[in-house]
Motif scaffolding. Structure first.
Motif, PDB file in Angstrom:
ATOM      1  N   THR A 132      -7.950 -16.703  -3.487  1.00 34.02           N
ATOM      2  CA  THR A 132      -8.142 -15.852  -4.655  1.00 34.02           C
ATOM      3  C   THR A 132      -8.676 -14.481  -4.275  1.00 34.02           C
ATOM      4  OG1 THR A 132      -8.636 -17.813  -5.993  1.00 34.02           O
ATOM      5  CG2 THR A 132      -9.282 -15.680  -6.904  1.00 34.02           C
ATOM      6  N   PHE A 133      -9.597 -14.452  -3.312  1.00 34.00           N
ATOM      7  CA  PHE A 133     -10.291 -13.200  -3.014  1.00 34.00           C
ATOM      8  C   PHE A 133      -9.641 -12.369  -1.911  1.00 34.00           C
ATOM      9  CE2 PHE A 133     -13.471 -15.474  -5.400  1.00 34.00           C
ATOM     10  CZ  PHE A 133     -14.094 -14.469  -6.125  1.00 34.00           C
ATOM     11  N   ALA A 134      -8.754 -12.962  -1.109  1.00 32.25           N
ATOM     12  CA  ALA A 134      -8.110 -12.203  -0.029  1.00 32.25           C
ATOM     13  C   ALA A 134      -7.317 -11.005  -0.548  1.00 32.25           C
ATOM     14  CB  ALA A 134      -7.228 -13.124   0.807  1.00 32.25           C
ATOM     15  N   PRO A 135      -6.468 -11.163  -1.567  1.00 29.68           N
ATOM     16  CA  PRO A 135      -5.745  -9.978  -2.054  1.00 29.68           C
ATOM     17  C   PRO A 135      -6.672  -8.946  -2.696  1.00 29.68           C
ATOM     18  CG  PRO A 135      -5.314 -11.883  -3.463  1.00 29.68           C
ATOM     19  CD  PRO A 135      -6.015 -12.397  -2.251  1.00 29.68           C
ATOM     20  N   ILE A 136      -7.732  -9.407  -3.347  1.00 36.24           N
ATOM     21  CA  ILE A 136      -8.691  -8.472  -3.942  1.00 36.24           C
ATOM     22  C   ILE A 136      -9.363  -7.645  -2.864  1.00 36.24           C
ATOM     23  CG2 ILE A 136     -10.830  -8.296  -5.278  1.00 36.24           C
ATOM     24  CD1 ILE A 136     -10.022 -10.880  -6.719  1.00 36.24           C
ATOM     25  N   LEU A 137      -9.796  -8.315  -1.794  1.00 34.18           N
ATOM     26  CA  LEU A 137     -10.454  -7.595  -0.703  1.00 34.18           C
ATOM     27  C   LEU A 137      -9.465  -6.675   0.010  1.00 34.18           C
ATOM     28  CD1 LEU A 137     -13.225  -7.334   0.575  1.00 34.18           C
ATOM     29  CD2 LEU A 137     -12.588  -9.109   2.219  1.00 34.18           C
ATOM     30  N   SER A 138      -8.193  -7.069   0.070  1.00 35.37           N
ATOM     31  CA  SER A 138      -7.158  -6.202   0.656  1.00 35.37           C
ATOM     32  C   SER A 138      -7.087  -4.876  -0.089  1.00 35.37           C
ATOM     33  CB  SER A 138      -5.791  -6.896   0.592  1.00 35.37           C
ATOM     34  OG  SER A 138      -5.767  -8.055   1.374  1.00 35.37           O
ATOM     35  N   GLY A 139      -7.185  -4.961  -1.407  1.00 36.38           N
ATOM     36  CA  GLY A 139      -7.187  -3.739  -2.206  1.00 36.38           C
ATOM     37  C   GLY A 139      -8.447  -2.932  -2.020  1.00 36.38           C
ATOM     38  N   MET A 140      -9.576  -3.625  -1.881  1.00 38.98           N
ATOM     39  CA  MET A 140     -10.863  -2.946  -1.722  1.00 38.98           C
ATOM     40  C   MET A 140     -10.920  -2.146  -0.425  1.00 38.98           C
ATOM     41  SD  MET A 140     -13.306  -6.018  -3.191  1.00 38.98           S
ATOM     42  CE  MET A 140     -14.855  -5.272  -2.728  1.00 38.98           C
ATOM     43  N   ILE A 141     -10.287  -2.678   0.640  1.00 38.82           N
ATOM     44  CA  ILE A 141     -10.314  -1.969   1.917  1.00 38.82           C
ATOM     45  C   ILE A 141      -9.095  -1.045   2.079  1.00 38.82           C
ATOM     46  CG2 ILE A 141     -11.622  -3.822   3.020  1.00 38.82           C
ATOM     47  CD1 ILE A 141      -9.069  -4.771   4.348  1.00 38.82           C
ATOM     48  N   LYS A 142      -8.315  -0.921   0.973  1.00 44.91           N
ATOM     49  CA  LYS A 142      -7.148  -0.022   0.944  1.00 44.91           C
ATOM     50  C   LYS A 142      -6.122  -0.383   2.024  1.00 44.91           C
ATOM     51  CE  LYS A 142      -8.976   2.626  -2.305  1.00 44.91           C
ATOM     52  NZ  LYS A 142     -10.290   1.987  -2.494  1.00 44.91           N
ATOM     53  N   LEU A 143      -5.848  -1.674   2.171  1.00 50.13           N
ATOM     54  CA  LEU A 143      -4.827  -2.113   3.113  1.00 50.13           C
ATOM     55  C   LEU A 143      -3.479  -1.497   2.728  1.00 50.13           C
ATOM     56  CD1 LEU A 143      -4.262  -4.068   5.535  1.00 50.13           C
ATOM     57  CD2 LEU A 143      -3.619  -5.780   3.823  1.00 50.13           C
ATOM     58  N   ASP A 144      -2.736  -1.026   3.734  1.00 46.51           N
ATOM     59  CA  ASP A 144      -1.430  -0.414   3.506  1.00 46.51           C
ATOM     60  C   ASP A 144      -0.572  -1.319   2.618  1.00 46.51           C
ATOM     61  OD1 ASP A 144       0.731   1.559   4.252  1.00 46.51           O
ATOM     62  OD2 ASP A 144       1.609  -0.302   5.024  1.00 46.51           O
ATOM     63  N   PHE A 145      -0.013  -0.757   1.540  1.00 46.41           N
ATOM     64  CA  PHE A 145       0.689  -1.568   0.548  1.00 46.41           C
ATOM     65  C   PHE A 145       1.905  -2.311   1.110  1.00 46.41           C
ATOM     66  CE2 PHE A 145       3.802  -2.080  -2.927  1.00 46.41           C
ATOM     67  CZ  PHE A 145       3.074  -2.956  -3.728  1.00 46.41           C
ATOM     68  N   PRO A 146       2.829  -1.648   1.838  1.00 44.11           N
ATOM     69  CA  PRO A 146       3.966  -2.396   2.396  1.00 44.11           C
ATOM     70  C   PRO A 146       3.501  -3.522   3.324  1.00 44.11           C
ATOM     71  CG  PRO A 146       4.395  -0.045   2.487  1.00 44.11           C
ATOM     72  CD  PRO A 146       2.952  -0.198   2.104  1.00 44.11           C
ATOM     73  N   HIS A 147       2.453  -3.255   4.085  1.00 44.56           N
ATOM     74  CA  HIS A 147       1.874  -4.262   4.981  1.00 44.56           C
ATOM     75  C   HIS A 147       1.364  -5.445   4.163  1.00 44.56           C
ATOM     76  CE1 HIS A 147       0.527  -5.190   9.005  1.00 44.56           C
ATOM     77  NE2 HIS A 147      -0.660  -5.530   8.543  1.00 44.56           N
ATOM     78  N   PHE A 148       0.654  -5.144   3.091  1.00 42.04           N
ATOM     79  CA  PHE A 148       0.119  -6.194   2.218  1.00 42.04           C
ATOM     80  C   PHE A 148       1.249  -7.028   1.623  1.00 42.04           C
ATOM     81  CE2 PHE A 148      -0.495  -7.405  -2.228  1.00 42.04           C
ATOM     82  CZ  PHE A 148      -1.489  -8.363  -2.081  1.00 42.04           C
TER      83      PHE A 148
END
Length: 208
Positions: A132-148
């Motif tokens: 549940t929290f992995a995608p949220i944290l991905s957004g919080m750390i501004k992970l590159d969108f295509p990579h995500f």
């Protein structure tokens, strides 16, 4: 139906499948894959039982339809979590603990990111709460969108095919398995509890 009854329904995979059918399965998967307050919802064993019920004919949908709905819900649920984390993550970190939110869940997920990097988006599909929290944290750390999105789709596909596809195969080949659903649920609950507790203890140790 009062709140305790709703919580009982939402955490009972068999009841969800038999009462709500494919619509309920899809909504639960969407919520559990990216909405921070839905981390307690059943994930792994909901997918597996959905596959079993589909294979035995209790759930009256075809396997391709089931897999497509679950995969779509998983991918778009995680995408929703990513966007929430990207634009509202700061507020979430400052949010006090409550029944539907624990800061320790973010910290546990953060430790998985430090250990596994972006591949945690694939690994986390099989880890309750962290999923549940992995995608949220991905957004919080501004992970590159295509990579995500690449890891999001790969992880969602593996999770869906292995669990629902595996459940379907067993249900089709061994229809008598439907009589042992409660044992399946107990097994998944035991694995889930062990995984969550172990992950939390490891995160506390690493943070120290």
């Amino acid at each position: 139906m009062n709140l305790p009854d709703w919580l009982t329904f939402l955490t009972d995979s068999r009841e969800i499948i038999q009462t709500g059918g494919l619509v309920a399965i899809t909504l639960i998967v969407f919520a559990e894959n990216g909405l921070f307050f839905a981390f307690f919802l059943p994930g792994d064993y909901l997918l597996f039982l959905a596959g079993v019920f589909c294979g035995t004919g209790v759930l009256n949908v075809t396997l391709p339809v089931l897999l497509a709905c679950i995969l779509g819900a998983a991918v778009f649920g995680s995408l929703t979590g990513y966007l929430f984390g990207k634009y509202f993550g700061g507020r979430l970190e400052n949010r006090p603990d409550s029944l539907f939110f624990k800061k320790k869940n973010i910290e546990t997920t953060r430790q998985y990111f430090l250990k596994y990097g972006s591949s945690v988006l694939i690994i986390s599909r099989f880890l309750p709460v962290v999923r549940t929290f992995a995608p949220i944290l991905s957004g919080m750390i501004k992970l590159d969108f295509p990579h995500f999105m690449t890891y999001n789709v790969i992880g969602g596909a593996l999770w869906t095919i292995l669990l629902s596809g595996g459940g379907y195969y067993l249900g089709e080949k061994f229809p008598g398995i439907i009589n042992y659903v409660h044992y399946i649920i107990i097994f998944f609950l035991a694995v889930t509890t062990f995984t969550v507790v172990k992950g939390y203890l490891n995160a506390r140790r690493d943070m120290k």
